[in-house]
Design a protein around this motif. Structure first.
Motif, mmCIF file in Angstrom:
data_model
loop_
_atom_site.group_PDB
_atom_site.id
_atom_site.type_symbol
_atom_site.label_atom_id
_atom_site.label_comp_id
_atom_site.label_asym_id
_atom_site.label_seq_id
_atom_site.Cartn_x
_atom_site.Cartn_y
_atom_site.Cartn_z
ATOM 1 N N ASN A 194 0.742 -1.188 0.036
ATOM 2 C CA ASN A 194 -0.006 -0.067 0.094
ATOM 3 C C ASN A 194 0.794 1.278 0.138
ATOM 4 O O ASN A 194 0.551 2.143 -0.560
ATOM 5 C CB ASN A 194 -0.946 -0.119 1.176
ATOM 6 N N GLU B 106 2.266 1.708 -3.320
ATOM 7 C CA GLU B 106 1.117 2.564 -4.196
ATOM 8 C C GLU B 106 1.158 3.995 -4.197
ATOM 9 O O GLU B 106 1.328 4.704 -5.139
ATOM 10 C CB GLU B 106 -0.240 1.905 -3.865
ATOM 11 N N VAL B 107 1.242 4.581 -2.982
ATOM 12 C CA VAL B 107 0.961 5.924 -2.677
ATOM 13 C C VAL B 107 2.386 6.536 -3.086
ATOM 14 O O VAL B 107 2.412 7.594 -3.892
ATOM 15 C CB VAL B 107 0.940 6.204 -1.262
ATOM 16 N N ASP C 237 2.560 6.838 -7.039
ATOM 17 C CA ASP C 237 1.391 7.620 -7.659
ATOM 18 C C ASP C 237 2.179 9.165 -7.640
ATOM 19 O O ASP C 237 2.204 9.729 -8.629
ATOM 20 C CB ASP C 237 0.212 7.537 -6.899
ATOM 21 N N ASP C 238 2.770 9.185 -6.349
ATOM 22 C CA ASP C 238 3.231 10.502 -6.373
ATOM 23 C C ASP C 238 4.624 10.767 -7.347
ATOM 24 O O ASP C 238 4.739 11.949 -7.767
ATOM 25 C CB ASP C 238 3.941 10.467 -4.842
ATOM 26 N N CYS D 260 4.896 9.359 -10.369
ATOM 27 C CA CYS D 260 4.306 9.721 -11.759
ATOM 28 C C CYS D 260 3.899 11.238 -11.602
ATOM 29 O O CYS D 260 4.007 11.782 -12.715
ATOM 30 C CB CYS D 260 3.246 8.605 -11.744
ATOM 31 N N ILE E 263 0.016 4.434 -13.933
ATOM 32 C CA ILE E 263 -0.849 4.995 -13.005
ATOM 33 C C ILE E 263 -1.723 3.827 -12.824
ATOM 34 O O ILE E 263 -2.198 3.365 -11.612
ATOM 35 C CB ILE E 263 -1.185 6.131 -13.060
ATOM 36 N N THR F 17 -2.686 0.932 -9.486
ATOM 37 C CA THR F 17 -3.792 0.495 -8.796
ATOM 38 C C THR F 17 -4.131 -1.004 -8.803
ATOM 39 O O THR F 17 -4.697 -1.513 -7.829
ATOM 40 C CB THR F 17 -4.981 1.426 -9.554
ATOM 41 N N GLU G 160 -2.015 -2.903 -6.344
ATOM 42 C CA GLU G 160 -2.420 -2.642 -5.266
ATOM 43 C C GLU G 160 -3.563 -3.697 -4.728
ATOM 44 O O GLU G 160 -3.889 -4.317 -3.833
ATOM 45 C CB GLU G 160 -2.740 -1.304 -4.797
ATOM 46 N N MET H 238 -5.323 13.839 -11.515
ATOM 47 C CA MET H 238 -5.017 12.613 -10.989
ATOM 48 C C MET H 238 -6.089 11.704 -10.259
ATOM 49 O O MET H 238 -6.403 10.813 -10.523
ATOM 50 C CB MET H 238 -3.783 12.508 -10.184
ATOM 51 N N LYS I 146 -8.565 8.402 -11.272
ATOM 52 C CA LYS I 146 -8.636 7.468 -10.424
ATOM 53 C C LYS I 146 -10.225 7.032 -10.141
ATOM 54 O O LYS I 146 -10.871 5.958 -10.245
ATOM 55 C CB LYS I 146 -7.968 7.488 -9.028
ATOM 56 N N TYR J 258 -7.955 13.461 -0.843
ATOM 57 C CA TYR J 258 -6.884 13.957 -1.536
ATOM 58 C C TYR J 258 -6.623 15.489 -2.319
ATOM 59 O O TYR J 258 -5.635 15.988 -2.123
ATOM 60 C CB TYR J 258 -6.239 12.660 -2.588
ATOM 61 N N ASP K 116 -2.466 12.398 0.918
ATOM 62 C CA ASP K 116 -3.093 10.960 0.311
ATOM 63 C C ASP K 116 -3.370 10.133 1.686
ATOM 64 O O ASP K 116 -2.471 9.740 2.381
ATOM 65 C CB ASP K 116 -2.041 10.237 -0.490
ATOM 66 N N ARG L 108 -5.145 7.545 1.529
ATOM 67 C CA ARG L 108 -5.464 5.915 1.378
ATOM 68 C C ARG L 108 -4.810 5.042 2.342
ATOM 69 O O ARG L 108 -3.512 5.429 2.709
ATOM 70 C CB ARG L 108 -5.027 5.453 -0.095
ATOM 71 N N HIS L 109 -5.050 3.815 2.764
ATOM 72 C CA HIS L 109 -4.593 3.021 3.444
ATOM 73 C C HIS L 109 -4.125 3.500 5.000
ATOM 74 O O HIS L 109 -3.147 2.882 5.751
ATOM 75 C CB HIS L 109 -3.080 2.397 2.910
#
Lengths: 233, 233
Positions: A58, A61-62, A65-66, A68, A89, A93, A96, B86, B90, B213, B219, B221-222
């Motif tokens: 996880n 993933e974060v 993404d950052d 990118c 990107i 996802t 994850e 972004m 998603k 976000y 962020d 998430r998680h």
């Protein structure tokens, strides 16, 4: 198509991100293999390690993404270059979510073995779907690493095999449950595991579709036509 | 934070995309409501319409992804502006998956009613989870439309209710199946429907996380910490 933005530096940074994504892919692949092994032999501490590993996935993933986002802002890619970042990107996802499904397999393996499996050889039920899906996942990462459109097309066809196998398992499980209602609980657990595996197959297919999007510049998601492009086997 | 790229034109184009995403959101919301109604009353032609509708949702996903790419290449957004794009990319993925799950509900409704439901009031079993999830989905689109971080936080908490309700349904279904094995097949169908609904709840939660976000620039998430930020109810 190779404008000013398609600099060496851009390529290097993109390759850096792609290596990290492949590392993440390797992590979820291991998570999945380990989870299957836990389901097979009932190793509960190992199942707990798979579940804990999900946090690292996880976090990756974060941070990816950052990375990118930073790349886009800093390098302002052309339409052509952006396609690879967009696909990356999306792949992140899916990876994850594969980690999530592997975690579910581990959690269900733990629960099933803690309660004791009854009435049927639970691992035999999923052996075929597990093997087919492991191969799909491995191949999808390989296709992403080498940006191999042909391999990607084969993965998309392979996912149909996984879906078909899931329906076979479902029918067998209904039979077991009907013949001996004491198996219902463990049969349901086996079904959840099969379902999680089938979803990993879907994610591998998604990854393959993004590879084709990068390679061929066409978006083939939701397209049926594609199977005509497959070489006869 | 309002650099040269944050032009009026960029804002207008981004708003155009956001409206289209909300339109897509409305489409999957309707798909979901219709699929539930088919499950309730067993209207098979209506279930088939829900399944057919999924193609329009899929096409919208592809064209909206494309619109986001064009916006990035043409307007070269700053880091701050890019965050919204972004998140939108998603959200589009989650909306498409919600459409897939709604389609599964419709397909299972069709199959269940074609074979005849036996042994229990199948719609009553999912009434609570369906209502809670419909609200979550509606609220998540609302939070995305108004970029309302507070509402988004409440959705994340609300998803726990949906997950809990799913486990309740699972226990009830096991009881039905054990008591009367003739119910196994329709109980399993009801479970698949409940599972699809539970996943729609997950996607609504994902959308809420992307709203946070955008709004707060972090962020979450998680992250578990987030629930401490919730106002006491």
């Amino acid at each position: 198509m190779t404008g000013e933005h398609s600099s060496k530096q851009y390529d290097q940074e993109l390759e850096g991100i792609r290596s990290q994504v492949l590392l993440m892919g390797g992590m979820v692949e291991t998570q999945f293999e380990e989870a299957l092994e836990c389901f097979r032999i009932g190793d509960i501490p190992r199942a707990e390690r798979v579940m804990a590993e999900d946090q690292a996935v996880n976090q990756l993933e974060v941070s990816l993404d950052d990375a990118c986002s930073h790349l886009i802002v800093k390098r302002q890619p052309t339409a052509n270059d952006l396609r690879t970042v967009m696909a990356t990107i999306k792949v992140i996802t899916d990876l994850e979510r594969i980690g999530d499904e592997a975690t579910k397999v581990a959690r269900t393996a733990k629960s099933l073995h803690e309660r004791g499996v009854t009435g049927f050889a639970h691992y035999d039920m999923i052996r075929t779907i597990a093997k087919a899906t492991s191969e799909l996942l491995h191949d999808s990462l390989d296709a992403f690493a080498r940006l191999d459109g042909k391999q990607a097309l084969q993965i998309i066809a392979g996912d149909e095999v996984v879906d078909h196998e899931f329906r076979t398992i479902l029918r067998s499980m209904v039979t077991y449950m009907m013949e001996d209602p004491r198996t219902i609980s463990s049969a349901l657990d086996t079904l959840w595991v099969a379902k999680a595996i089938e979803r990993i197959g879907d994610h591998a297919k998604n990854i393959a579709e993004y590879v084709i999007y990068v390679v061929e510049g066409r978006d083939i998601r939701h397209s049926k036509v594609i199977l005509d492009d497959l070489p006869a086997v």
